[in-house]
Motif scaffolding. Sequence first.
Motif, PDB file in Angstrom:
ATOM      1  N   PRO A 279      32.204  54.501   9.242  1.00 52.96           N
ATOM      2  CA  PRO A 279      32.847  53.612   8.827  1.00 52.96           C
ATOM      3  C   PRO A 279      33.048  53.238   9.758  1.00 52.96           C
ATOM      4  CG  PRO A 279      33.699  55.545  10.271  1.00 52.96           C
ATOM      5  CD  PRO A 279      32.343  55.722   9.508  1.00 52.96           C
ATOM      6  N   ASN A 280      33.198  51.158   9.739  1.00 53.73           N
ATOM      7  CA  ASN A 280      34.036  49.933  10.728  1.00 53.73           C
ATOM      8  C   ASN A 280      34.661  49.750  11.712  1.00 53.73           C
ATOM      9  OD1 ASN A 280      32.664  47.297  11.386  1.00 53.73           O
ATOM     10  ND2 ASN A 280      33.088  46.134   9.557  1.00 53.73           N
ATOM     11  N   PHE A 281      33.979  50.056  12.889  1.00 54.17           N
ATOM     12  CA  PHE A 281      35.583  49.907  13.659  1.00 54.17           C
ATOM     13  C   PHE A 281      35.681  49.279  14.003  1.00 54.17           C
ATOM     14  CE2 PHE A 281      37.597  52.255  10.928  1.00 54.17           C
ATOM     15  CZ  PHE A 281      37.823  53.738  11.425  1.00 54.17           C
ATOM     16  N   ARG A 282      34.497  47.952  14.262  1.00 51.94           N
ATOM     17  CA  ARG A 282      34.756  46.136  15.052  1.00 51.94           C
ATOM     18  C   ARG A 282      35.545  45.855  15.228  1.00 51.94           C
ATOM     19  NH1 ARG A 282      29.039  43.280  15.762  1.00 51.94           N
ATOM     20  NH2 ARG A 282      28.163  46.248  15.418  1.00 51.94           N
ATOM     21  N   MET A 283      35.576  45.561  16.647  1.00 53.05           N
ATOM     22  CA  MET A 283      37.023  44.931  17.115  1.00 53.05           C
ATOM     23  C   MET A 283      36.941  43.548  16.835  1.00 53.05           C
ATOM     24  SD  MET A 283      39.267  47.558  17.449  1.00 53.05           S
ATOM     25  CE  MET A 283      40.307  46.470  17.807  1.00 53.05           C
ATOM     26  N   GLU A 284      37.948  42.974  17.424  1.00 50.67           N
ATOM     27  CA  GLU A 284      37.785  41.246  17.483  1.00 50.67           C
ATOM     28  C   GLU A 284      37.246  41.267  18.649  1.00 50.67           C
ATOM     29  OE1 GLU A 284      41.380  39.914  14.671  1.00 50.67           O
ATOM     30  OE2 GLU A 284      41.844  39.791  16.365  1.00 50.67           O
ATOM     31  N   PRO A 285      36.410  39.590  19.363  1.00 49.91           N
ATOM     32  CA  PRO A 285      36.259  39.639  20.537  1.00 49.91           C
ATOM     33  C   PRO A 285      36.835  39.684  21.584  1.00 49.91           C
ATOM     34  CG  PRO A 285      35.456  37.806  18.703  1.00 49.91           C
ATOM     35  CD  PRO A 285      36.307  39.024  17.811  1.00 49.91           C
ATOM     36  N   VAL A 286      36.937  39.900  22.494  1.00 53.03           N
ATOM     37  CA  VAL A 286      37.889  40.303  23.697  1.00 53.03           C
ATOM     38  C   VAL A 286      37.930  38.775  24.328  1.00 53.03           C
ATOM     39  CG1 VAL A 286      37.746  40.934  26.338  1.00 53.03           C
ATOM     40  CG2 VAL A 286      36.938  42.741  24.842  1.00 53.03           C
ATOM     41  N   THR A 287      39.349  38.917  24.888  1.00 56.63           N
ATOM     42  CA  THR A 287      39.619  36.746  24.682  1.00 56.63           C
ATOM     43  C   THR A 287      39.389  37.337  26.265  1.00 56.63           C
ATOM     44  OG1 THR A 287      42.196  38.075  24.719  1.00 56.63           O
ATOM     45  CG2 THR A 287      41.011  37.095  23.230  1.00 56.63           C
ATOM     46  N   ALA A 288      39.675  35.973  26.891  1.00 58.25           N
ATOM     47  CA  ALA A 288      40.000  35.287  28.240  1.00 58.25           C
ATOM     48  C   ALA A 288      41.603  36.020  29.278  1.00 58.25           C
ATOM     49  CB  ALA A 288      39.658  34.080  28.710  1.00 58.25           C
ATOM     50  N   LEU A 289      42.709  36.174  27.613  1.00 62.37           N
ATOM     51  CA  LEU A 289      43.578  36.914  28.265  1.00 62.37           C
ATOM     52  C   LEU A 289      43.444  37.977  28.954  1.00 62.37           C
ATOM     53  CD1 LEU A 289      46.340  36.213  29.432  1.00 62.37           C
ATOM     54  CD2 LEU A 289      46.936  36.282  27.347  1.00 62.37           C
ATOM     55  N   GLY A 290      42.682  38.837  27.282  1.00 65.37           N
ATOM     56  CA  GLY A 290      42.668  40.291  27.305  1.00 65.37           C
ATOM     57  C   GLY A 290      41.904  40.583  28.673  1.00 65.37           C
ATOM     58  N   ILE A 291      40.126  40.455  29.629  1.00 68.77           N
ATOM     59  CA  ILE A 291      39.507  40.267  30.130  1.00 68.77           C
ATOM     60  C   ILE A 291      41.188  39.929  31.706  1.00 68.77           C
ATOM     61  CG2 ILE A 291      37.761  39.795  31.996  1.00 68.77           C
ATOM     62  CD1 ILE A 291      36.777  38.584  29.322  1.00 68.77           C
ATOM     63  N   LEU A 292      41.582  39.497  31.322  1.00 71.27           N
ATOM     64  CA  LEU A 292      43.221  39.621  33.048  1.00 71.27           C
ATOM     65  C   LEU A 292      43.384  40.837  32.444  1.00 71.27           C
ATOM     66  CD1 LEU A 292      44.049  37.947  34.933  1.00 71.27           C
ATOM     67  CD2 LEU A 292      45.801  36.833  33.286  1.00 71.27           C
ATOM     68  N   SER A 293      44.250  41.423  31.435  1.00 68.69           N
ATOM     69  CA  SER A 293      44.618  41.733  31.613  1.00 68.69           C
ATOM     70  C   SER A 293      44.206  43.653  31.888  1.00 68.69           C
ATOM     71  CB  SER A 293      45.797  42.620  29.907  1.00 68.69           C
ATOM     72  OG  SER A 293      44.490  42.786  29.144  1.00 68.69           O
ATOM     73  N   LEU A 294      42.720  43.826  31.668  1.00 66.04           N
ATOM     74  CA  LEU A 294      42.200  44.211  32.158  1.00 66.04           C
ATOM     75  C   LEU A 294      41.377  45.060  33.425  1.00 66.04           C
ATOM     76  CD1 LEU A 294      38.601  44.849  29.296  1.00 66.04           C
ATOM     77  CD2 LEU A 294      40.935  46.752  29.561  1.00 66.04           C
TER      78      LEU A 294
END
Length: 303
Positions: A177-192
């Motif tokens: 199954p294809n469970f590829r997520m959308e690319p990580v964003t800059a705000l997402g990296i900050l939240s990580l």
Amino acid sequence: MSMIFFACVVRVRDGLPLSASTDFYHTQDFLEWRRRLKSLALRLAQYPGRGSAEGRDFSIHFSSFGDVACMAICSCQCPATMAFCFLETLWWEFTASYDTTCIGLASRPYAFLEFDNIIQKVKWHFNYVSSSQMESSLEKIQEELKLQPPVVLTLEDTDVANGVMNGHAPMHLEPAPNFRMEPVTALGILSLILNIMCAALNLIRGVHLAEHSLQVAHEEIGNVLAFLVPFVACIFQCYLYLFYSPARTMKVVLMLLFICLGNMYLHGLRNLWQILFHIGVAFLSSYQILTRQLQEKQSDYGV
């Protein structure tokens, strides 16, 4: 004369095809060998290193190192030395083009189909360039084969009959199954980053308090759990952001609830601004998880 007809790159642990040549033949015999190769790819973890299976007209050769294996269908006139030299060259080209993280995260068949261009060039080189020009490489492989001969498989080892392989339970060959997520964003990296920082703070305070409570009082156990539970929740939030998980919304709400309750319980050990910081990071991470969606399912290639 062409002696290498088809080549593919697969992931060893589950047999997922990563890339393959697209100009294979369509004769019934050849398609039968393609099915044999596909069956063998699912069990490559049982055969580390090099191996061969030979028939009347075709032979399968494979070479696996780490979690990447290269496989080829060749003419029976193709020397094993040349086949394994071809596979080793292909392996080096593939691992130089893609890192282990990308390979490990691949979730759909032929995720690196663009590598077919390299496969075609290497295949053409081995099919049409004279052996004298590859003498040093062939001699090296020949010495290696003398020291460690490849595993020799019978046709039964590669056969699939009535969906059962050699008496084992049926193995389904549907695409993953294809469970590829959308690319990580800059705000997402900050939240990580903020989430990892909050997790580290919770872990340090929790471990320190646990050491102290063992010596002083058992009443501090609640405070220890109030640090350690949000620590686990922060780590799980990072996982939910990076990877797809079923029932994601319910898990996000649950993790957010654990973090909020834990920090409210710690009022007195943390001031208001610290509590608001931790809860704010938790809300930011939850928002990033819920807004990062799956990519649209891409159609599998008919390779």
